[in-house]
Design an enzyme around this catalytic site. Sequence first.
Site, PDB file in Angstrom:
ATOM      1  N   ASP A 359       0.924   3.895   9.830  1.00  0.00           N
ATOM      2  CA  ASP A 359       1.192   3.351   8.159  1.00  0.00           C
ATOM      3  C   ASP A 359       2.130   4.438   7.423  1.00  0.00           C
ATOM      4  O   ASP A 359       1.610   5.401   7.508  1.00  0.00           O
ATOM      5  CB  ASP A 359      -0.280   3.274   7.665  1.00  0.00           C
ATOM      6  CG  ASP A 359       0.009   2.187   6.481  1.00  0.00           C
ATOM      7  OD1 ASP A 359      -0.319   0.937   6.495  1.00  0.00           O
ATOM      8  OD2 ASP A 359       0.125   2.889   5.231  1.00  0.00           O
ATOM      9  N   ILE A 360       3.061   3.838   6.801  1.00  0.00           N
ATOM     10  CA  ILE A 360       4.008   4.603   6.183  1.00  0.00           C
ATOM     11  C   ILE A 360       3.349   4.794   4.810  1.00  0.00           C
ATOM     12  O   ILE A 360       2.766   4.209   4.142  1.00  0.00           O
ATOM     13  CB  ILE A 360       5.330   3.590   5.979  1.00  0.00           C
ATOM     14  CG1 ILE A 360       6.029   3.412   7.215  1.00  0.00           C
ATOM     15  CG2 ILE A 360       6.225   4.649   4.850  1.00  0.00           C
ATOM     16  CD1 ILE A 360       7.146   2.462   6.877  1.00  0.00           C
ATOM     17  N   GLU A 403       3.769  -2.459   6.189  1.00  0.00           N
ATOM     18  CA  GLU A 403       4.459  -1.155   6.702  1.00  0.00           C
ATOM     19  C   GLU A 403       3.602  -0.495   7.745  1.00  0.00           C
ATOM     20  O   GLU A 403       3.869   0.688   7.977  1.00  0.00           O
ATOM     21  CB  GLU A 403       4.153  -0.291   5.367  1.00  0.00           C
ATOM     22  CG  GLU A 403       2.797   0.088   4.964  1.00  0.00           C
ATOM     23  CD  GLU A 403       2.314  -0.711   3.763  1.00  0.00           C
ATOM     24  OE1 GLU A 403       1.444  -0.412   2.974  1.00  0.00           O
ATOM     25  OE2 GLU A 403       2.725  -2.047   3.659  1.00  0.00           O
TER      26      GLU A 403
END
Length: 485
Positions: A359-360, A403
Amino acid sequence: MPKITRGAIYHAISRFFGVTLSPQHKSQLLKVIPQSVRTPDGKIAEPFVPHLALEIVKIFPGTGKTAEELVKELRNNDFVAQIDFKNLYQMLLNEGKVVLSAVKQRDLNARLLALQELIHDLGVNPDENRKIATRCLREALGYSGVRVYTLDLERGTWLHRFAEGEEGISRFVSPKVPAENSEKAFLSKLLQGEVSLEEIAQARAQGTYEWYQNGEWSYLYIPDRTRCPFVEYEQLVRDEKGDVKQERNGYGEGVAREILYLVFGKKGDKRVDVYLVNNWKTKKPLFSEKEQDIKLLRTFASALAQARNLAYAYHKLQDESVHDELTGVHNRRYFNRKINNEFIRAQRSNYPLSLLMLDIDHFKSINDTYGHQVGDLVLRKVAEVIKAIVRDKIDTVARYGGEEFAVILPMVNGGKGANASEIAERIRSEVEKIKIETFDFGVTISIGLASFPKNASNLAELIYKADQALYRAKENGRNRVEISS
Protein backbone atom coordinates in the site's frame (compact mmCIF):
# COMPACT_ATOMS: atom_id res chain seq x y z
CA MET A 1 -32.20 -6.35 -43.71
CA PRO A 2 -30.89 -2.80 -43.09
CA LYS A 3 -27.50 -2.36 -41.48
CA ILE A 4 -27.59 -1.94 -37.71
CA THR A 5 -26.21 1.46 -36.76
CA ARG A 6 -24.09 2.31 -33.77
CA GLY A 7 -26.90 4.62 -32.66
CA ALA A 8 -29.34 1.73 -32.54
CA ILE A 9 -26.99 -0.25 -30.29
CA TYR A 10 -26.48 2.78 -28.03
CA HIS A 11 -30.25 3.31 -27.80
CA ALA A 12 -30.77 -0.30 -26.70
CA ILE A 13 -28.02 0.03 -24.07
CA SER A 14 -29.54 3.30 -22.83
CA ARG A 15 -32.96 1.66 -22.51
CA PHE A 16 -31.51 -1.41 -20.79
CA PHE A 17 -29.72 0.58 -18.08
CA GLY A 18 -32.51 3.17 -17.81
CA VAL A 19 -30.19 6.15 -18.32
CA THR A 20 -29.76 8.93 -20.84
CA LEU A 21 -26.39 8.61 -22.53
CA SER A 22 -24.07 11.55 -21.98
CA PRO A 23 -21.26 12.46 -24.40
CA GLN A 24 -18.87 10.78 -21.96
CA HIS A 25 -20.95 7.59 -22.02
CA LYS A 26 -20.86 7.55 -25.83
CA SER A 27 -17.12 8.14 -25.84
CA GLN A 28 -16.60 5.21 -23.47
CA LEU A 29 -18.91 2.97 -25.50
CA LEU A 30 -17.03 3.85 -28.68
CA LYS A 31 -13.86 2.60 -27.06
CA VAL A 32 -15.47 -0.57 -25.70
CA ILE A 33 -17.26 -1.44 -28.97
CA PRO A 34 -14.69 -0.65 -31.70
CA GLN A 35 -15.54 -1.05 -35.37
CA SER A 36 -13.22 -4.06 -35.59
CA VAL A 37 -15.58 -6.24 -33.51
CA ARG A 38 -18.60 -5.48 -35.70
CA THR A 39 -19.59 -7.43 -38.79
CA PRO A 40 -20.42 -5.83 -42.16
CA ASP A 41 -24.13 -5.74 -41.23
CA GLY A 42 -23.35 -3.72 -38.09
CA LYS A 43 -23.85 -6.51 -35.53
CA ILE A 44 -21.38 -7.41 -32.79
CA ALA A 45 -19.41 -10.60 -33.44
CA GLU A 46 -20.39 -13.32 -30.97
CA PRO A 47 -16.86 -14.15 -29.64
CA PHE A 48 -16.53 -10.64 -28.21
CA VAL A 49 -19.96 -10.16 -26.62
CA PRO A 50 -19.20 -11.59 -23.12
CA HIS A 51 -16.05 -9.44 -22.82
CA LEU A 52 -17.85 -6.33 -24.09
CA ALA A 53 -20.73 -6.83 -21.68
CA LEU A 54 -18.37 -6.93 -18.69
CA GLU A 55 -16.78 -3.64 -19.76
CA ILE A 56 -20.11 -1.93 -20.58
CA VAL A 57 -21.58 -2.75 -17.16
CA LYS A 58 -18.62 -0.92 -15.57
CA ILE A 59 -19.68 2.27 -17.39
CA PHE A 60 -23.05 2.24 -15.60
CA PRO A 61 -22.35 1.34 -11.95
CA GLY A 62 -25.18 1.26 -9.46
CA THR A 63 -27.87 0.21 -11.95
CA GLY A 64 -28.07 -3.34 -10.61
CA LYS A 65 -27.70 -4.77 -14.10
CA THR A 66 -25.37 -7.69 -14.82
CA ALA A 67 -23.22 -8.58 -17.81
CA GLU A 68 -25.24 -11.77 -18.35
CA GLU A 69 -28.47 -9.76 -18.55
CA LEU A 70 -26.89 -7.35 -21.03
CA VAL A 71 -25.75 -10.23 -23.25
CA LYS A 72 -29.32 -11.57 -23.27
CA GLU A 73 -30.68 -8.09 -24.12
CA LEU A 74 -28.28 -7.67 -27.05
CA ARG A 75 -29.21 -11.07 -28.40
CA ASN A 76 -32.94 -10.36 -28.01
CA ASN A 77 -32.46 -7.20 -30.07
CA ASP A 78 -30.70 -9.26 -32.76
CA PHE A 79 -27.52 -7.21 -32.35
CA VAL A 80 -25.26 -10.28 -32.06
CA ALA A 81 -23.84 -12.06 -35.12
CA GLN A 82 -23.17 -15.77 -34.77
CA ILE A 83 -19.74 -15.63 -36.39
CA ASP A 84 -16.87 -18.08 -36.11
CA PHE A 85 -15.03 -16.83 -39.20
CA LYS A 86 -16.71 -19.45 -41.41
CA ASN A 87 -19.25 -16.99 -42.83
CA LEU A 88 -16.34 -15.13 -44.39
CA TYR A 89 -16.26 -17.98 -46.89
CA GLN A 90 -19.51 -16.77 -48.44
CA MET A 91 -17.93 -13.36 -48.96
CA LEU A 92 -15.02 -15.13 -50.58
CA LEU A 93 -17.32 -17.00 -52.96
CA ASN A 94 -19.15 -13.80 -53.90
CA GLU A 95 -15.87 -12.17 -54.86
CA GLY A 96 -14.91 -15.36 -56.65
CA LYS A 97 -17.86 -14.92 -59.02
CA VAL A 98 -16.24 -11.76 -60.35
CA VAL A 99 -13.07 -13.67 -61.08
CA LEU A 100 -14.84 -16.75 -62.40
CA SER A 101 -15.27 -15.55 -65.95
CA ALA A 102 -11.60 -14.73 -66.35
CA VAL A 103 -9.95 -17.73 -64.70
CA LYS A 104 -10.07 -21.28 -65.85
CA GLN A 105 -12.97 -23.09 -64.17
CA ARG A 106 -11.06 -26.08 -62.83
CA ASP A 107 -8.21 -23.92 -61.53
CA LEU A 108 -10.55 -21.56 -59.69
CA ASN A 109 -12.56 -24.44 -58.22
CA ALA A 110 -9.41 -26.02 -56.80
CA ARG A 111 -8.32 -22.70 -55.35
CA LEU A 112 -11.69 -21.95 -53.81
CA LEU A 113 -11.82 -25.39 -52.18
CA ALA A 114 -8.45 -24.72 -50.56
CA LEU A 115 -9.57 -21.24 -49.56
CA GLN A 116 -12.65 -22.78 -47.96
CA GLU A 117 -10.36 -24.76 -45.68
CA LEU A 118 -8.46 -21.58 -44.85
CA ILE A 119 -11.53 -19.62 -43.81
CA HIS A 120 -12.96 -22.59 -41.94
CA ASP A 121 -9.79 -23.02 -39.88
CA LEU A 122 -9.00 -19.39 -39.11
CA GLY A 123 -9.37 -18.56 -35.44
CA VAL A 124 -8.01 -16.19 -32.82
CA ASN A 125 -4.47 -17.62 -32.57
CA PRO A 126 -2.15 -15.37 -34.65
CA ASP A 127 0.53 -18.06 -35.09
CA GLU A 128 -1.99 -20.63 -36.28
CA ASN A 129 -3.53 -18.07 -38.63
CA ARG A 130 -0.10 -17.41 -40.16
CA LYS A 131 0.39 -21.12 -40.82
CA ILE A 132 -3.08 -21.50 -42.33
CA ALA A 133 -2.50 -18.46 -44.55
CA THR A 134 0.83 -19.92 -45.69
CA ARG A 135 -0.84 -23.19 -46.58
CA CYS A 136 -3.47 -21.26 -48.51
CA LEU A 137 -0.86 -19.35 -50.50
CA ARG A 138 0.82 -22.59 -51.48
CA GLU A 139 -2.11 -24.99 -51.91
CA ALA A 140 -4.86 -22.62 -53.05
CA LEU A 141 -2.98 -19.94 -54.91
CA GLY A 142 -0.22 -22.19 -56.22
CA TYR A 143 2.96 -20.49 -54.96
CA SER A 144 5.85 -22.80 -54.14
CA GLY A 145 7.66 -20.86 -51.42
CA VAL A 146 6.50 -18.67 -48.54
CA ARG A 147 8.45 -17.02 -45.73
CA VAL A 148 6.61 -15.24 -42.92
CA TYR A 149 8.09 -12.30 -41.00
CA THR A 150 6.95 -9.84 -38.37
CA LEU A 151 8.13 -6.31 -39.14
CA ASP A 152 8.45 -3.92 -36.20
CA LEU A 153 8.02 -0.52 -37.83
CA GLU A 154 9.12 1.41 -34.73
CA ARG A 155 12.46 -0.40 -34.44
CA GLY A 156 12.84 -1.27 -38.11
CA THR A 157 13.52 -4.93 -37.24
CA TRP A 158 12.42 -8.05 -39.11
CA LEU A 159 11.78 -11.38 -37.34
CA HIS A 160 11.47 -14.65 -39.25
CA ARG A 161 8.49 -16.73 -38.07
CA PHE A 162 8.64 -19.81 -40.30
CA ALA A 163 8.84 -20.93 -43.92
CA GLU A 164 7.35 -23.57 -46.20
CA GLY A 165 8.71 -24.62 -49.60
CA GLU A 166 11.88 -22.64 -48.95
CA GLU A 167 15.42 -23.92 -48.50
CA GLY A 168 18.10 -22.60 -46.20
CA ILE A 169 18.31 -20.77 -42.89
CA SER A 170 16.93 -17.25 -42.51
CA ARG A 171 19.21 -14.41 -41.45
CA PHE A 172 16.39 -13.02 -39.29
CA VAL A 173 15.86 -15.77 -36.69
CA SER A 174 16.17 -12.99 -34.11
CA PRO A 175 14.94 -9.39 -34.62
CA LYS A 176 17.34 -7.64 -36.96
CA VAL A 177 17.52 -4.41 -38.98
CA PRO A 178 18.06 -5.31 -42.67
CA ALA A 179 20.81 -3.84 -44.82
CA GLU A 180 20.07 -0.27 -45.88
CA ASN A 181 20.17 -1.09 -49.61
CA SER A 182 17.79 -4.07 -49.54
CA GLU A 183 14.24 -5.01 -50.46
CA LYS A 184 13.23 -5.29 -46.80
CA ALA A 185 14.57 -1.83 -45.95
CA PHE A 186 12.80 -0.37 -48.99
CA LEU A 187 9.53 -2.05 -48.03
CA SER A 188 9.81 -0.47 -44.57
CA LYS A 189 10.20 2.94 -46.24
CA LEU A 190 7.12 2.32 -48.40
CA LEU A 191 5.07 1.45 -45.31
CA GLN A 192 6.34 4.54 -43.50
CA GLY A 193 5.34 6.77 -46.44
CA GLU A 194 8.95 7.75 -47.15
CA VAL A 195 8.73 7.05 -50.90
CA SER A 196 7.01 9.68 -53.05
CA LEU A 197 3.91 8.90 -55.12
CA GLU A 198 5.75 10.15 -58.20
CA GLU A 199 8.56 7.64 -57.69
CA ILE A 200 6.05 4.81 -57.15
CA ALA A 201 4.12 5.73 -60.30
CA GLN A 202 7.32 5.98 -62.32
CA ALA A 203 8.52 2.57 -61.11
CA ARG A 204 5.19 1.02 -62.07
CA ALA A 205 5.32 2.57 -65.56
CA GLN A 206 8.88 1.33 -66.07
CA GLY A 207 8.07 -2.15 -64.73
CA THR A 208 10.63 -1.90 -61.92
CA TYR A 209 8.18 -2.70 -59.12
CA GLU A 210 4.52 -2.35 -58.18
CA TRP A 211 3.31 -1.02 -54.83
CA TYR A 212 -0.36 -1.44 -53.89
CA GLN A 213 -2.06 -0.40 -50.64
CA ASN A 214 -5.62 -1.13 -49.59
CA GLY A 215 -6.01 0.09 -46.01
CA GLU A 216 -5.48 -3.20 -44.20
CA TRP A 217 -3.08 -4.96 -46.55
CA SER A 218 -0.49 -4.12 -49.21
CA TYR A 219 1.83 -5.78 -51.67
CA LEU A 220 5.20 -5.07 -53.27
CA TYR A 221 5.72 -6.99 -56.51
CA ILE A 222 9.18 -7.08 -58.10
CA PRO A 223 9.23 -8.78 -61.53
CA ASP A 224 13.02 -8.72 -61.81
CA ARG A 225 15.20 -8.05 -58.77
CA THR A 226 18.26 -7.27 -60.93
CA ARG A 227 16.50 -4.15 -62.24
CA CYS A 228 15.84 -2.67 -58.79
CA PRO A 229 18.32 -0.24 -57.24
CA PHE A 230 17.28 -1.29 -53.72
CA VAL A 231 17.96 -5.04 -54.09
CA GLU A 232 20.73 -6.64 -52.01
CA TYR A 233 22.69 -8.26 -54.84
CA GLU A 234 24.85 -10.40 -52.56
CA GLN A 235 21.72 -12.12 -51.24
CA LEU A 236 20.33 -12.50 -54.76
CA VAL A 237 23.51 -14.39 -55.71
CA ARG A 238 23.13 -16.63 -52.64
CA ASP A 239 19.52 -17.35 -53.58
CA GLU A 240 20.50 -18.40 -57.09
CA LYS A 241 23.94 -19.99 -56.66
CA GLY A 242 23.65 -21.22 -53.08
CA ASP A 243 25.43 -20.48 -49.81
CA VAL A 244 27.00 -22.91 -47.34
CA LYS A 245 26.46 -20.64 -44.34
CA GLN A 246 22.73 -20.34 -45.06
CA GLU A 247 22.57 -24.06 -45.97
CA ARG A 248 21.20 -23.09 -49.36
CA ASN A 249 21.88 -25.09 -52.54
CA GLY A 250 20.60 -22.33 -54.80
CA TYR A 251 17.66 -22.26 -57.16
CA GLY A 252 19.64 -21.69 -60.35
CA GLU A 253 20.85 -18.64 -62.21
CA GLY A 254 18.06 -16.29 -63.26
CA VAL A 255 15.43 -18.15 -61.20
CA ALA A 256 15.24 -16.12 -57.96
CA ARG A 257 14.45 -12.76 -59.52
CA GLU A 258 10.67 -12.49 -59.32
CA ILE A 259 9.32 -11.94 -55.82
CA LEU A 260 6.16 -10.77 -54.04
CA TYR A 261 5.82 -9.28 -50.56
CA LEU A 262 2.32 -9.40 -49.01
CA VAL A 263 1.89 -7.09 -46.01
CA PHE A 264 -0.96 -7.39 -43.50
CA GLY A 265 -1.54 -4.46 -41.17
CA LYS A 266 -3.32 -1.13 -41.28
CA LYS A 267 -1.95 2.40 -41.06
CA GLY A 268 -0.69 3.18 -37.57
CA ASP A 269 0.08 -0.45 -36.63
CA LYS A 270 3.42 -0.81 -34.88
CA ARG A 271 3.88 -4.36 -36.17
CA VAL A 272 2.76 -5.97 -39.40
CA ASP A 273 2.99 -9.47 -40.88
CA VAL A 274 4.94 -9.85 -44.12
CA TYR A 275 4.65 -12.89 -46.39
CA LEU A 276 7.53 -13.28 -48.86
CA VAL A 277 6.10 -15.27 -51.79
CA ASN A 278 7.94 -16.86 -54.72
CA ASN A 279 7.94 -19.68 -57.27
CA TRP A 280 11.68 -20.26 -57.30
CA LYS A 281 11.38 -23.98 -56.60
CA THR A 282 8.97 -24.67 -59.45
CA LYS A 283 10.67 -22.13 -61.76
CA LYS A 284 7.24 -20.86 -62.84
CA PRO A 285 6.18 -17.20 -63.10
CA LEU A 286 4.18 -15.91 -60.14
CA PHE A 287 1.32 -14.84 -62.39
CA SER A 288 0.19 -16.87 -65.41
CA GLU A 289 -2.71 -14.49 -66.06
CA LYS A 290 -1.67 -11.51 -64.00
CA GLU A 291 -4.91 -9.48 -63.89
CA GLN A 292 -7.00 -12.48 -62.87
CA ASP A 293 -4.41 -13.84 -60.46
CA ILE A 294 -4.15 -10.46 -58.74
CA LYS A 295 -7.94 -10.38 -58.30
CA LEU A 296 -7.90 -13.78 -56.63
CA LEU A 297 -4.94 -12.71 -54.51
CA ARG A 298 -6.91 -9.66 -53.37
CA THR A 299 -9.84 -11.90 -52.48
CA PHE A 300 -7.59 -14.00 -50.26
CA ALA A 301 -5.91 -10.95 -48.73
CA SER A 302 -9.21 -9.24 -47.89
CA ALA A 303 -10.52 -12.34 -46.09
CA LEU A 304 -7.26 -12.84 -44.17
CA ALA A 305 -7.09 -9.14 -43.22
CA GLN A 306 -10.59 -9.25 -41.73
CA ALA A 307 -9.84 -12.45 -39.82
CA ARG A 308 -6.56 -10.92 -38.58
CA ASN A 309 -8.38 -7.82 -37.33
CA LEU A 310 -10.97 -9.89 -35.51
CA ALA A 311 -8.26 -12.01 -33.91
CA TYR A 312 -6.40 -8.86 -32.84
CA ALA A 313 -9.56 -7.34 -31.38
CA TYR A 314 -10.33 -10.56 -29.53
CA HIS A 315 -6.89 -10.67 -27.89
CA LYS A 316 -6.99 -6.95 -27.11
CA LEU A 317 -10.31 -7.38 -25.32
CA GLN A 318 -8.98 -10.40 -23.46
CA ASP A 319 -5.92 -8.43 -22.41
CA GLU A 320 -8.00 -5.47 -21.27
CA SER A 321 -10.29 -7.75 -19.27
CA VAL A 322 -7.40 -8.93 -17.05
CA HIS A 323 -5.18 -5.84 -16.91
CA ASP A 324 -5.48 -2.56 -15.07
CA GLU A 325 -5.67 0.17 -17.71
CA LEU A 326 -3.75 2.77 -15.71
CA THR A 327 -0.75 0.77 -14.48
CA GLY A 328 -0.59 -2.09 -16.99
CA VAL A 329 -0.37 -4.76 -14.26
CA HIS A 330 -3.08 -7.36 -13.74
CA ASN A 331 -6.39 -6.35 -12.19
CA ARG A 332 -8.26 -7.66 -9.15
CA ARG A 333 -10.34 -10.07 -11.26
CA TYR A 334 -7.22 -11.76 -12.61
CA PHE A 335 -5.59 -11.79 -9.17
CA ASN A 336 -8.52 -13.67 -7.65
CA ARG A 337 -8.35 -16.35 -10.32
CA LYS A 338 -4.56 -16.59 -10.27
CA ILE A 339 -4.11 -16.82 -6.49
CA ASN A 340 -6.71 -19.59 -6.35
CA ASN A 341 -4.92 -21.59 -9.07
CA GLU A 342 -1.49 -21.04 -7.53
CA PHE A 343 -2.71 -22.10 -4.08
CA ILE A 344 -4.20 -25.33 -5.46
CA ARG A 345 -0.92 -26.02 -7.26
CA ALA A 346 1.12 -25.31 -4.11
CA GLN A 347 -1.03 -27.67 -2.05
CA ARG A 348 -0.86 -30.43 -4.65
CA SER A 349 2.88 -30.13 -5.24
CA ASN A 350 3.79 -29.34 -1.65
CA TYR A 351 5.78 -26.21 -2.42
CA PRO A 352 5.65 -22.79 -0.70
CA LEU A 353 3.60 -19.84 -1.88
CA SER A 354 4.15 -16.29 -0.64
CA LEU A 355 1.86 -13.28 -0.94
CA LEU A 356 2.80 -9.61 -0.62
CA MET A 357 0.18 -6.94 0.04
CA LEU A 358 1.50 -3.44 -0.66
CA ASP A 359 0.00 0.00 0.00
CA ILE A 360 1.40 3.40 -1.03
CA ASP A 361 1.84 5.56 2.06
CA HIS A 362 -0.12 8.83 2.35
CA PHE A 363 -1.54 8.39 -1.15
CA LYS A 364 -4.71 10.35 -0.40
CA SER A 365 -2.58 13.27 0.69
CA ILE A 366 -0.65 13.12 -2.61
CA ASN A 367 -3.89 13.21 -4.57
CA ASP A 368 -5.35 16.04 -2.49
CA THR A 369 -2.18 18.14 -2.61
CA TYR A 370 -0.88 17.59 -6.13
CA GLY A 371 -3.94 16.35 -8.03
CA HIS A 372 -5.06 13.04 -9.47
CA GLN A 373 -2.79 13.24 -12.50
CA VAL A 374 0.25 13.23 -10.21
CA GLY A 375 -1.39 10.44 -8.18
CA ASP A 376 -1.81 8.39 -11.36
CA LEU A 377 1.85 8.97 -12.21
CA VAL A 378 2.87 7.67 -8.76
CA LEU A 379 0.75 4.54 -9.27
CA ARG A 380 2.40 3.86 -12.63
CA LYS A 381 5.92 4.37 -11.29
CA VAL A 382 5.30 2.08 -8.30
CA ALA A 383 3.91 -0.58 -10.63
CA GLU A 384 7.02 -0.27 -12.84
CA VAL A 385 9.31 -0.74 -9.82
CA ILE A 386 7.47 -3.86 -8.68
CA LYS A 387 7.45 -5.42 -12.18
CA ALA A 388 11.18 -4.75 -12.58
CA ILE A 389 12.01 -6.67 -9.39
CA VAL A 390 9.79 -9.76 -9.53
CA ARG A 391 10.33 -12.70 -11.90
CA ASP A 392 8.84 -12.25 -15.35
CA LYS A 393 6.16 -14.83 -16.31
CA ILE A 394 6.47 -16.55 -12.93
CA ASP A 395 5.34 -14.02 -10.33
CA THR A 396 2.10 -12.08 -10.63
CA VAL A 397 1.69 -8.36 -9.96
CA ALA A 398 -1.85 -7.00 -9.60
CA ARG A 399 -3.50 -3.75 -8.65
CA TYR A 400 -5.62 -4.91 -5.74
CA GLY A 401 -7.60 -1.69 -5.44
CA GLY A 402 -6.94 2.05 -5.20
CA GLU A 403 -3.32 2.50 -4.12
CA GLU A 404 -2.94 -1.13 -3.07
CA PHE A 405 -1.01 -3.80 -4.99
CA ALA A 406 -0.58 -7.54 -4.51
CA VAL A 407 2.29 -9.82 -5.59
CA ILE A 408 1.99 -13.61 -5.85
CA LEU A 409 5.33 -15.42 -5.43
CA PRO A 410 5.09 -19.15 -6.27
CA MET A 411 7.77 -21.47 -4.85
CA VAL A 412 9.14 -18.69 -2.61
CA ASN A 413 9.53 -19.10 1.14
CA GLY A 414 8.41 -16.50 3.65
CA GLY A 415 9.86 -15.54 6.99
CA LYS A 416 12.63 -13.20 8.02
CA GLY A 417 15.70 -13.50 5.82
CA ALA A 418 13.89 -15.75 3.33
CA ASN A 419 13.45 -15.02 -0.35
CA ALA A 420 10.02 -13.38 -0.04
CA SER A 421 11.15 -10.91 2.62
CA GLU A 422 14.23 -10.04 0.56
CA ILE A 423 12.04 -9.34 -2.46
CA ALA A 424 9.68 -7.23 -0.34
CA GLU A 425 12.58 -5.23 1.08
CA ARG A 426 14.00 -4.62 -2.41
CA ILE A 427 10.63 -3.30 -3.56
CA ARG A 428 10.34 -1.02 -0.52
CA SER A 429 13.88 0.27 -1.01
CA GLU A 430 13.45 0.95 -4.77
CA VAL A 431 10.08 2.67 -4.31
CA GLU A 432 11.74 5.00 -1.81
CA LYS A 433 14.04 6.17 -4.65
CA ILE A 434 11.15 7.27 -6.89
CA LYS A 435 11.37 10.93 -7.87
CA ILE A 436 8.48 12.82 -9.42
CA GLU A 437 9.85 15.49 -11.73
CA THR A 438 9.01 19.12 -10.74
CA PHE A 439 7.45 17.97 -7.45
CA ASP A 440 9.26 17.86 -4.13
CA PHE A 441 7.84 14.87 -2.28
CA GLY A 442 8.93 11.31 -1.62
CA VAL A 443 7.11 8.06 -2.24
CA THR A 444 7.14 5.19 0.24
CA ILE A 445 5.27 1.93 0.53
CA SER A 446 4.21 -0.41 3.33
CA ILE A 447 4.27 -4.16 2.75
CA GLY A 448 2.68 -7.14 4.47
CA LEU A 449 3.98 -10.67 3.83
CA ALA A 450 2.43 -14.08 4.51
CA SER A 451 3.33 -17.55 3.23
CA PHE A 452 1.84 -20.98 2.80
CA PRO A 453 2.27 -23.30 4.60
CA LYS A 454 4.30 -21.34 7.17
CA ASN A 455 1.57 -18.81 8.12
CA ALA A 456 -1.62 -20.20 6.63
CA SER A 457 -3.29 -23.53 5.92
CA ASN A 458 -5.87 -22.26 3.41
CA LEU A 459 -6.21 -19.49 0.83
CA ALA A 460 -8.55 -17.24 2.82
CA GLU A 461 -6.15 -17.35 5.76
CA LEU A 462 -3.17 -16.55 3.51
CA ILE A 463 -4.83 -13.40 2.18
CA TYR A 464 -6.02 -12.41 5.67
CA LYS A 465 -2.57 -12.88 7.21
CA ALA A 466 -0.87 -10.81 4.48
CA ASP A 467 -3.46 -8.07 4.90
CA GLN A 468 -3.00 -8.04 8.68
CA ALA A 469 0.76 -7.80 8.25
CA LEU A 470 0.21 -4.81 5.96
CA TYR A 471 -1.99 -3.21 8.64
CA ARG A 472 0.81 -3.63 11.19
CA ALA A 473 3.31 -2.05 8.81
CA LYS A 474 1.04 1.00 8.62
CA GLU A 475 0.55 1.09 12.37
CA ASN A 476 4.25 0.76 13.09
CA GLY A 477 5.29 3.84 11.12
CA ARG A 478 4.88 2.96 7.42
CA ASN A 479 7.68 2.51 4.86
CA ARG A 480 8.45 -0.93 6.23
CA VAL A 481 7.92 -4.66 5.67
CA GLU A 482 6.00 -6.70 8.24
CA ILE A 483 5.99 -10.50 8.16
CA SER A 484 3.05 -12.53 9.40
CA SER A 485 3.74 -14.62 12.47
